[in-house]
Write an enzyme that holds these catalytic residues in place. Structure first.
Site, PDB file in Angstrom:
ATOM      1  N   GLU A 178       8.842  15.864  16.068  1.00 48.79           N
ATOM      2  CA  GLU A 178       9.264  15.774  14.665  1.00 48.79           C
ATOM      3  C   GLU A 178       8.410  16.741  13.842  1.00 48.79           C
ATOM      4  O   GLU A 178       7.186  16.628  13.809  1.00 48.79           O
ATOM      5  CB  GLU A 178       9.067  14.344  14.162  1.00 48.79           C
ATOM      6  CG  GLU A 178       9.542  14.156  12.728  1.00 48.79           C
ATOM      7  CD  GLU A 178       9.257  12.759  12.182  1.00 48.79           C
ATOM      8  OE1 GLU A 178       8.137  12.252  12.398  1.00 48.79           O
ATOM      9  OE2 GLU A 178      10.154  12.193  11.547  1.00 48.79           O
ATOM     10  N   CYS A 212      13.117  11.070   7.393  1.00 48.51           N
ATOM     11  CA  CYS A 212      13.026  10.567   8.773  1.00 48.51           C
ATOM     12  C   CYS A 212      14.315  10.826   9.533  1.00 48.51           C
ATOM     13  O   CYS A 212      14.306  11.020  10.740  1.00 48.51           O
ATOM     14  CB  CYS A 212      12.688   9.083   8.757  1.00 48.51           C
ATOM     15  SG  CYS A 212      13.783   8.114   7.719  1.00 48.51           S
ATOM     16  N   GLU A 241       9.590   1.202  10.798  1.00 43.16           N
ATOM     17  CA  GLU A 241      10.546   2.313  10.628  1.00 43.16           C
ATOM     18  C   GLU A 241       9.750   3.575  10.852  1.00 43.16           C
ATOM     19  O   GLU A 241       8.872   3.906  10.052  1.00 43.16           O
ATOM     20  CB  GLU A 241      11.140   2.318   9.216  1.00 43.16           C
ATOM     21  CG  GLU A 241      12.037   1.152   8.893  1.00 43.16           C
ATOM     22  CD  GLU A 241      13.368   1.182   9.606  1.00 43.16           C
ATOM     23  OE1 GLU A 241      13.640   2.147  10.353  1.00 43.16           O
ATOM     24  OE2 GLU A 241      14.131   0.223   9.437  1.00 43.16           O
ATOM     25  N   LYS A 250       0.846  -1.194   0.000  1.00 43.81           N
ATOM     26  CA  LYS A 250       0.000   0.000   0.000  1.00 43.81           C
ATOM     27  C   LYS A 250       0.882   1.246   0.000  1.00 43.81           C
ATOM     28  O   LYS A 250       1.499   1.599   0.998  1.00 43.81           O
ATOM     29  CB  LYS A 250      -0.894   0.022   1.244  1.00 43.81           C
ATOM     30  CG  LYS A 250      -1.876   1.179   1.206  1.00 43.81           C
ATOM     31  CD  LYS A 250      -1.943   1.850   2.566  1.00 43.81           C
ATOM     32  CE  LYS A 250      -2.587   3.197   2.520  1.00 43.81           C
ATOM     33  NZ  LYS A 250      -1.932   4.184   1.662  1.00 43.81           N
TER      34      LYS A 250
HETATM   35  P1  NAD Z   1       1.892   8.193   8.081  1.00 44.55           P
HETATM   36  O1  NAD Z   1       2.165   7.390   9.289  1.00 44.55           O
HETATM   37  O2  NAD Z   1       0.828   9.205   8.133  1.00 44.55           O
HETATM   38  O3  NAD Z   1       1.519   7.243   6.848  1.00 44.55           O
HETATM   39  C1  NAD Z   1       2.345   6.172   6.445  1.00 44.55           C
HETATM   40  C2  NAD Z   1       1.503   5.148   5.707  1.00 44.55           C
HETATM   41  O4  NAD Z   1       0.550   4.610   6.629  1.00 44.55           O
HETATM   42  C3  NAD Z   1       0.698   5.731   4.541  1.00 44.55           C
HETATM   43  O5  NAD Z   1       0.663   4.792   3.492  1.00 44.55           O
HETATM   44  C4  NAD Z   1      -0.694   5.879   5.153  1.00 44.55           C
HETATM   45  O6  NAD Z   1      -1.734   5.834   4.205  1.00 44.55           O
HETATM   46  C5  NAD Z   1      -0.756   4.662   6.073  1.00 44.55           C
HETATM   47  N1  NAD Z   1      -1.736   4.752   7.158  1.00 44.55           N
HETATM   48  C6  NAD Z   1      -2.345   5.851   7.659  1.00 44.55           C
HETATM   49  N2  NAD Z   1      -3.219   5.489   8.633  1.00 44.55           N
HETATM   50  C7  NAD Z   1      -3.137   4.146   8.762  1.00 44.55           C
HETATM   51  C8  NAD Z   1      -3.759   3.196   9.616  1.00 44.55           C
HETATM   52  N3  NAD Z   1      -4.656   3.538  10.520  1.00 44.55           N
HETATM   53  N4  NAD Z   1      -3.404   1.904   9.498  1.00 44.55           N
HETATM   54  C9  NAD Z   1      -2.485   1.514   8.592  1.00 44.55           C
HETATM   55  N5  NAD Z   1      -1.863   2.368   7.739  1.00 44.55           N
HETATM   56  C10 NAD Z   1      -2.198   3.674   7.832  1.00 44.55           C
HETATM   57  O7  NAD Z   1       3.304   8.802   7.678  1.00 44.55           O
HETATM   58  P2  NAD Z   1       3.607   9.811   6.493  1.00 44.55           P
HETATM   59  O8  NAD Z   1       3.070  11.144   6.893  1.00 44.55           O
HETATM   60  O9  NAD Z   1       3.224   9.210   5.190  1.00 44.55           O
HETATM   61  O10 NAD Z   1       5.213   9.814   6.544  1.00 44.55           O
HETATM   62  C11 NAD Z   1       5.925  10.591   7.413  1.00 44.55           C
HETATM   63  C12 NAD Z   1       6.412   9.790   8.618  1.00 44.55           C
HETATM   64  O11 NAD Z   1       7.136   8.647   8.189  1.00 44.55           O
HETATM   65  C13 NAD Z   1       7.383  10.592   9.449  1.00 44.55           C
HETATM   66  O12 NAD Z   1       7.090  10.399  10.822  1.00 44.55           O
HETATM   67  C14 NAD Z   1       8.732   9.982   9.110  1.00 44.55           C
HETATM   68  O13 NAD Z   1       9.715  10.145  10.095  1.00 44.55           O
HETATM   69  C15 NAD Z   1       8.372   8.559   8.893  1.00 44.55           C
HETATM   70  N6  NAD Z   1       9.370   7.883   8.081  1.00 44.55           N
HETATM   71  C16 NAD Z   1      10.225   7.013   8.687  1.00 44.55           C
HETATM   72  C17 NAD Z   1      11.220   6.383   7.950  1.00 44.55           C
HETATM   73  C18 NAD Z   1      12.179   5.419   8.597  1.00 44.55           C
HETATM   74  O14 NAD Z   1      12.836   4.679   7.873  1.00 44.55           O
HETATM   75  N7  NAD Z   1      12.288   5.397   9.915  1.00 44.55           N
HETATM   76  C19 NAD Z   1      11.344   6.633   6.585  1.00 44.55           C
HETATM   77  C20 NAD Z   1      10.456   7.532   5.987  1.00 44.55           C
HETATM   78  C21 NAD Z   1       9.472   8.145   6.754  1.00 44.55           C
END
Ligand code: NAD
Length: 509
Positions: free
Chosen positions: A412, A309, A275, A200
Site C-alpha cells: 500500500e 484505504c 479497519e 484519539k
Molecule cells: P496509522 O496506523 O499510522 O495510525 C492510525 C492511528 O493509530 C493514529 O491515530 C495513530 O496515532 C495511532 N497509533 C499509532 N501508533 C499506535 C500504537 N502503537 N498503538 C495505538 N495507536 C497507535 O495509520 P495512518 O497513517 O494514520 O492512516 C493510514 C492507514 O489507515 C492506511 O494504511 C489506510 O489504508 C488505513 N485506513 C483504513 C481505513 C479502512 O476503513 N479500512 C480507512 C482509513 C485509513
C-alpha cells in the site's frame, strides 16, 4: 495571491475558524477542556505550506486513565444510562443538525489541517459525518432482541429472550486521511448503542475532531460520554489499546499498527474491530467505455490525494483497450489541478505530511528501479506560489510496465500513485486481483452481466463496485477480508460490534 498569516492561516479565513485554530487546544475529559498532565504539546502543520498551524495537547498515559474513568462514570450516570432509546436518537439528530449548521466551518478546518480540497471536505468528510449521525439516530429504538423458540428437557416451560446491552467503554483510534468522518464512523454506532467513548484522533489532524467534540457537548450529550485525548499514537493510542478499563477498541489505520493494537488488547481480552490498509484492484473488461473508465480510474486513485484505504491503486486493463484507456487516463491525470486545499479551484491538495511525501517518493523510486515506466507525474507540480514552496505537493503519478514482483504493486503506497497492468485471461486476472495480503475493495467495469457477477463472486474483498467506485453509505456494511480488517462498520452489521447480547432464561414451569 493568498497571503498567509501567522500560523499558516490564509488571510481569507473567517474569524471564527482562525480564532478556533489559534487556540491552545486541550484534552476533553469529563466535559472539561484541560492541558496534558505532562504539559507537553504537539504541533499540527498546514500541509500546503509546511508551516505550523495549531498547537495540540500531547496526552499522557495518566490522561488516558482519567478519560477512561470519566467514560466509566458516564456509563453509570442516569443521565446517560437511563435515557430512552428515542432520547438517544434525538441527541444524535441534534448532533447531525449542528454538523450541518457548521458545515462550511468544519470543512475549512479539515482542509487546512489535512490538505484536502475544501470541496471534498465539505461534500465527503462533513457530508458523511452528518449522514452517519442521522442514520444511526434511527437505530436505538429499532435494534430489537429476540424471543427464541428453544426446546428444553423434561417438559420445562421456559421463556428465552435476548437483549442488546452497551459493551461499555469504547476506545476509538482513528487515522488522518478522513479525520472527522473516521471519528464519526466509530462515534455514531457507539453512542447509538449507549456506550461511552475515549477517542484519539491522529496527531497530524486533530482539529476537526476537537471542534466536533464541542458540538457533541452543545447537542446535549452528558459530560464524559465522549472524551478526546490528543497526542502521539505510541503514547495515547498504545495506552488506550492496552487499558484494562477499556472494554472494546475500534481502530482504523495501518495494518502494522492494527497488529500492535490487537496485541495490546489481549491483556484484558477487550473486543477488537479493525479497519486496515488496502491495495485494491480496479479491473477493466474489453467492452468498457475507455473514456468513462479513464475518468473513473483517475478518481479511484487520485481522490483525496490517493490517501484512501479503498484507493483503486492497481489498475488491470484488458489488452484490447489498454492503449486507449491509458492514453485517456494520462490526459485526465495531467489535467488535475494540484494546489492548496482552501483554493476552490484545487482538485488535488498536498499530501498530509513531509514523512508521507517521503514515503510515497521512495515508492516511486523503488518502482522505477524495479523496471516500471513513469507514464506521468512523479515530481512536484510546477506553478505553485512561493508561499507553498515547503508544501507536500506531488503530481498525480502513473507507473506502467509494472509486475506483481514489484513492491509498488504489492504494498500500500497511500498516495497518488497508480500502477497499471494489461490482462488477457480472466482466470489469471482473478488470481492476480486476489494476489495481495489485503482484501478491502475492488472495482469492475463491464456491461457483461455474467462476467461481472462471476468476477465479483471470485474477488476476496469486503466491497466490490461494478461500474462505479468509492461509493459508501452508512446503511451498507464496510470492512475487509484478509489483512484489511476484522468486522464490519456501518449498517446493521456494526451494531453487533458495539453491543453485548445477553440471553435471558425464565423458568415458567
Ligand atoms: P496509522 O496506523 O499510522 O495510525 C492510525 C492511528 O493509530 C493514529 O491515530 C495513530 O496515532 C495511532 N497509533 C499509532 N501508533 C499506535 C500504537 N502503537 N498503538 C495505538 N495507536 C497507535 O495509520 P495512518 O497513517 O494514520 O492512516 C493510514 C492507514 O489507515 C492506511 O494504511 C489506510 O489504508 C488505513 N485506513 C483504513 C481505513 C479502512 O476503513 N479500512 C480507512 C482509513 C485509513
Amino acid at each position: 495571491m493568498t497571503v498567509l498569516e501567522g500560523p499558516s492561516i490564509p488571510a481569507t479565513t473567517p474569524s471564527e475558524v482562525a480564532g478556533f485554530i489559534a487556540r491552545d487546544h486541550g484534552l476533553l475529559i469529563a466535559g472539561q477542556w484541560r492541558p496534558s498532565s505532562g504539559g507537553r504539546t504537539v504541533v499540527s502543520v498546514n500541509p500546503a505550506t509546511g508551516q505550523p498551524l495549531a498547537t495540540l495537547a500531547a496526552g499522557e498515559r495518566a490522561d488516558v486513565d482519567d478519560a477512561v474513568a470519566a467514560a466509566r462514570a458516564a456509563l453509570a450516570d442516569p443521565g446517560w444510562r437511563d435515557i430512552s432509546p428515542l432520547q438517544r436518537g434525538e441527541l444524535l439528530h441534534a448532533l447531525a443538525d449542528l454538523v450541518e449548521a457548521h458545515a462550511d466551518e468544519l470543512a475549512l478546518i479539515e482542509s487546512l489541517d489535512n490538505g484536502k480540497p475544501v470541496s471534498v471536505a465539505r461534500a465527503v468528510d462533513v457530508g458523511t459525518t452528518a449522514k452517519l449521525f442521522r442514520y444511526f439516530a434511527g437505530w436505538p429504538s429499532k435494534f430489537e432482541g429476540s424471543t427464541i423458540p428453544i426446546s428444553p428437557r423434561g417438559g420445562l416451560r421456559v421463556l428465552n429472550y435476548t437483549v442488546h446491552e452497551p459493551i461499555g467503554v469504547v476506545g476509538a483510534i482513528v487515522p488522518w486521511n478522513f479525520p472527522m468522518s473516521m471519528a464519526a464512523w466509530k462515534l455514531a454506532p457507539a453512542l447509538a448503542m449507549g456506550n461511552a467513548v475515549v477517542l484519539k484522533p491522529a496527531e497530524q489532524t486533530s482539529l476537526s475532531t476537537l471542534r466536533l467534540a464541542e458540538l457533541i457537548g452543545q447537542a446535549g450529550f452528558p459530560s464524559g460520554v465522549v472524551n478526546v485525548v490528543t497526542g502521539l499514537g505510541s503514547v495515547v493510542g498504545a495506552a488506550i489499546a492496552g487499558h484494562g478499563g477499556v472494554d472494546k477498541v475500534a481502530f482504523t489505520g495501518s495494518t502494522a499498527v492494527g497488529r500492535l493494537v490487537t496485541a495490546a488488547a489481549l491483556g484484558n481480552m477487550k473486543k477488537v474491530s479493525l479497519e486496515l490498509g488496502g491495495k485494491s484492484p480496479h479491473i477493466v473488461l474489453p467492452d468498457a467505455d475507455p473514456a468513462a473508465v479513464a475518468r473513473a480510474a483517475c478518481d479511484g486513485i487520485f481522490f483525496n490525494q490517493g490517501q484512501t484505504c479503498t484507493a483503486g491503486s492497481r489498475l488491470y486493463v484488458h489488452a484490447d483497450i489498454y492503449d486507449e484507456v491509458m492514453s485517456a487516463l494520462i490526459d485526465e491525470a495531467r489535467r488535475i489541478v494540484v494546489g492548496p486545499g482552501h483554493d476552490p479551484a484545487t482538485q488535488m491538495g498536498p499530501l498530509v505530511s513531509a514523512s508521507q511525501l517521503d514515503t510515497v517518493g521512495s515508492y516511486i523510486e523503488s518502482g522505477l528501479a524495479d523496471g516500471a515506466e513513469l507514464a506521468c507525474g512523479g515530481s512536484r507540480p510546477a506553478g505553485l506560489g512561493a508561499e507553498y514552496a515547503d508544501g507536500y505537493f506531488l503530481e498525480p503519478t502513473v507507473l506502467t510496465e509494472t509486475t506483481h514482483a514489484m513492491r509498488v504493486v504489492r504494498e500500500e503506497i497511500f498516495g497518488p500513485v497508480l500502477v497499471a497492468m494489461r490482462w488477457t485471461d480472466v482466470d489469471d486476472l482473478i488470481d492476480k486481483a486476489n494476489d495481495s495480503p489485503y482484501g478491502l475493495s475492488a472495482g469492475l467495469w463491464t456491461n457483461d452481466l455474467t462476467k461481472a457477477h462471476r468476477i465479483a463472486a471470485a474477488i476476496k474483498a469486503g466491497t466490490v463496485w461494478i461500474n462505479c467506485y468509492n461509493l459508501t453509505d452508512p446503511a451498507s456494511p464496510f470492512g475487509g477480508y484478509k489483512q484489511s480488517g476484522w468486522g464490519r462498520e456501518m449498517g446493521r452489521a456494526v451494531l453487533d460490534q458495539y453491543t453485548e447480547t445477553k440471553s435471558v432464561w425464565v423458568n415458567l414451569t
